[in-house]
Scaffold this active site. Structure first.
Site, PDB file in Angstrom:
ATOM      1  N   CYS A   1     115.860  47.266  13.258  1.00 49.22           N
ATOM      2  CA  CYS A   1     114.763  47.536  12.326  1.00 49.22           C
ATOM      3  C   CYS A   1     114.427  46.245  11.597  1.00 49.22           C
ATOM      4  O   CYS A   1     115.293  45.623  10.976  1.00 49.22           O
ATOM      5  CB  CYS A   1     115.158  48.623  11.343  1.00 49.22           C
ATOM      6  SG  CYS A   1     113.941  48.909  10.035  1.00 49.22           S
TER       7      CYS A   1
ATOM      8  N   ASP B   1     106.241  38.242  20.930  1.00 47.23           N
ATOM      9  CA  ASP B   1     106.922  39.131  21.862  1.00 47.23           C
ATOM     10  C   ASP B   1     106.043  39.267  23.095  1.00 47.23           C
ATOM     11  O   ASP B   1     104.933  39.813  23.030  1.00 47.23           O
ATOM     12  CB  ASP B   1     107.167  40.512  21.234  1.00 47.23           C
ATOM     13  CG  ASP B   1     107.822  41.470  22.206  1.00 47.23           C
ATOM     14  OD1 ASP B   1     108.974  41.238  22.588  1.00 47.23           O
ATOM     15  OD2 ASP B   1     107.154  42.464  22.602  1.00 47.23           O
TER      16      ASP B   1
ATOM     17  N   GLU C   1     110.934  34.476  22.807  1.00 42.76           N
ATOM     18  CA  GLU C   1     112.156  34.912  23.467  1.00 42.76           C
ATOM     19  C   GLU C   1     112.298  34.238  24.824  1.00 42.76           C
ATOM     20  O   GLU C   1     111.320  34.074  25.555  1.00 42.76           O
ATOM     21  CB  GLU C   1     112.139  36.429  23.640  1.00 42.76           C
ATOM     22  CG  GLU C   1     113.450  37.019  24.128  1.00 42.76           C
ATOM     23  CD  GLU C   1     113.422  38.528  24.200  1.00 42.76           C
ATOM     24  OE1 GLU C   1     114.456  39.125  24.526  1.00 42.76           O
ATOM     25  OE2 GLU C   1     112.352  39.107  23.944  1.00 42.76           O
TER      26      GLU C   1
ATOM     27  N   ASP D   1     106.580  46.803  19.986  1.00 40.37           N
ATOM     28  CA  ASP D   1     106.314  45.392  20.250  1.00 40.37           C
ATOM     29  C   ASP D   1     106.151  44.594  18.957  1.00 40.37           C
ATOM     30  O   ASP D   1     106.619  43.459  18.855  1.00 40.37           O
ATOM     31  CB  ASP D   1     105.073  45.253  21.129  1.00 40.37           C
ATOM     32  CG  ASP D   1     105.245  45.925  22.480  1.00 40.37           C
ATOM     33  OD1 ASP D   1     106.391  45.966  22.966  1.00 40.37           O
ATOM     34  OD2 ASP D   1     104.247  46.393  23.052  1.00 40.37           O
TER      35      ASP D   1
ATOM     36  N   CYS E   1     115.012  46.840   7.440  1.00 42.02           N
ATOM     37  CA  CYS E   1     116.326  46.899   6.802  1.00 42.02           C
ATOM     38  C   CYS E   1     117.424  46.231   7.625  1.00 42.02           C
ATOM     39  O   CYS E   1     118.532  46.018   7.120  1.00 42.02           O
ATOM     40  CB  CYS E   1     116.721  48.353   6.526  1.00 42.02           C
ATOM     41  SG  CYS E   1     116.969  49.345   8.025  1.00 42.02           S
TER      42      CYS E   1
END
Length: 407
Positions: free
Chosen positions: A332, A196, A280, A361, A335
């Site tokens: 998240c 990231d 990304e 981050d 989950c």
């Protein structure tokens, strides 16, 4: 694949004069080619072929009083200048038709002797060589001193001599890499990672590692402010203004060199330690139009990702880019519940579904790895990506290494 290895040159005063003559002749031939095409376009005629331009602008021009000085330089350099003009028009028309990726390029323009960057290219036909003493012998220029920072892995196919805005000279060699040597240098790894990219930290990895942002431009702002103020007080066209301009260019070159060296070291470490990397695809152009523009340019994300791309191809690694609209900061990683967008000042948050506390981050890096399909991929799985075009950026350091090595 092909890469470029750049080394610093230190020409003597007479060799600088000879290089300036070669730069000027190559520039004149390029401008003549552009002018010939523009004249044909205005007259509604077909564009002249490369062979016709070579005969008229080089062979026949040397016999005229106005262009007789073209014979004082290597003819290979002049031929390469014509090829550059032809490539410029090819890229321009390809961009108009939508056949070329990236931003659309404008029509080729005339070069000026006041351009901050000058370059010439010598191919194998020019009979250039590296002497036994480690100097670069160029036709009709002489043996130029080279600061060797590493050994050339193979015989170069061509060399480009560059003079940058700071008045420095470089020799850029085109090298064909050896896949067997690259595989032996970096054997297969057993790890995958998601990255990231950010501003507070330059990169946060999915394993929790945080890499601070060096902020090279921010740290040099005080010096840049001083030299730019001195430049603004010099009279235009004077020699003192040219001296002040060189100071500004050298200050910016130091920042760019430090940033490039940081990107090279970090990208090489990530490629060496990981078999697959997820990153990304950031909208850098859009972010550069916000109030964070200076910090975004200072980070240099595009250059860093480009280095990851060609190094992944060279060493048999896998680089996966995920879409820029992937909600990595909203989901998240424990989950998978989507918690919605969050302002930038929120650095930690608690998942309402499972109660997990996330660093913003670090959680995004985990989601990048998952979105890239690396979280469920067997570690060590070797995936050979396809070939990419040779990189235009230099693959070597532009600085001054403490211990030179002979070629």
């Amino acid at each position: 694949m092909q890469l470029r290895y750049a080394f610093r040159l230190y020409p003597e005063p007479g060799q600088r004069t000879a290089l300036a003559r070669v730069f000027g002749c190559a520039r004149v031939v390029y401008n003549d080619a552009v002018r010939a095409r523009e004249d044909a376009r205005r007259a509604g005629e077909a564009f002249p072929t490369a062979g016709l331009l070579s005969r008229k602008l080089i062979t026949e021009a040397k016999q005229t009083p106005g262009r007789s000085w073209l014979g004082e330089v290597s003819a290979v350099v002049l031929q390469q200048s014509l090829r550059d003009a032809e490539a410029a028009y090819k890229n321009f028309f390809a961009a108009l038709k939508g056949e070329r990726r990236g931003a659309k390029t404008g029509a080729p323009r005339f070069k000026s002797r006041k351009d901050t960057r000058q370059s010439i290219r010598f191919t194998a036909n020019a009979c250039w060589s590296i002497t036994g003493s480690g100097r670069l012998s160029l036709p009709k220029v002489g043996a130029v001193k080279v600061k060797w920072s590493r050994v050339l892995p193979a015989r170069p196919s061509s060399v480009t001599v560059i003079k940058d805005a700071a008045g420095r000279y470089f020799a850029s060699f085109v090298i064909e890499t050896d896949p067997a040597a690259d595989a032996a240098r970096m054997p297969d790894a057993n790890h995958t990672v998601g990255i990231d990219l950010g501003l507070t930290h330059f990169a946060v990895l999915s394993d929790g590692t945080k890499i601070d942002s060096p902020r090279f431009l921010r740290r040099a702002e005080k010096k840049l402010k001083k030299v730019q103020w001195e430049l603004s007080r010099k009279q235009k066209g004077s020699k003192n203004r040219e001296k002040a301009r060189l100071k500004v260019a050298r200050a910016h070159a130091q920042v760019a060199d430090a940033r490039r060296e940081f990107h090279h070291q970090l990208s090489t470490k990530l490629i060496r330690d990981n078999q697959a990397i997820g990153v990304e695809d950031l909208a850098v152009k859009g972010l550069a139009r916000t109030r964070l523009a200076k910090s975004v340019h200072d980070a240099g994300w595009t250059q860093f990702v480009r280095m990851l791309e060609y190094k992944a191809v060279r060493y048999g690694r896998t680089l996966v880019k995920i879409g820029r609209f992937e909600p990595t900061s909203q989901v998240c990683s424990a989950c998978g519940a989507k918690d919605g967008p969050k302002p930038l000042h929120i650095r930690t948050w608690t998942c309402a579904a499972c109660g997990a506390v996330h660093d913003r981050d670090h959680n995004a890096a985990k989601n990048v790895k998952t979105a890239a399909g690396l979280a469920v991929t067997a570690c060590g799985a070797q995936v050979r990506p396809g070939l990419v075009l040779a990189q235009r950026d230099e693959a070597g350091s532009h600085g001054l290494p403490p211990e030179p090595r002979a070629a």
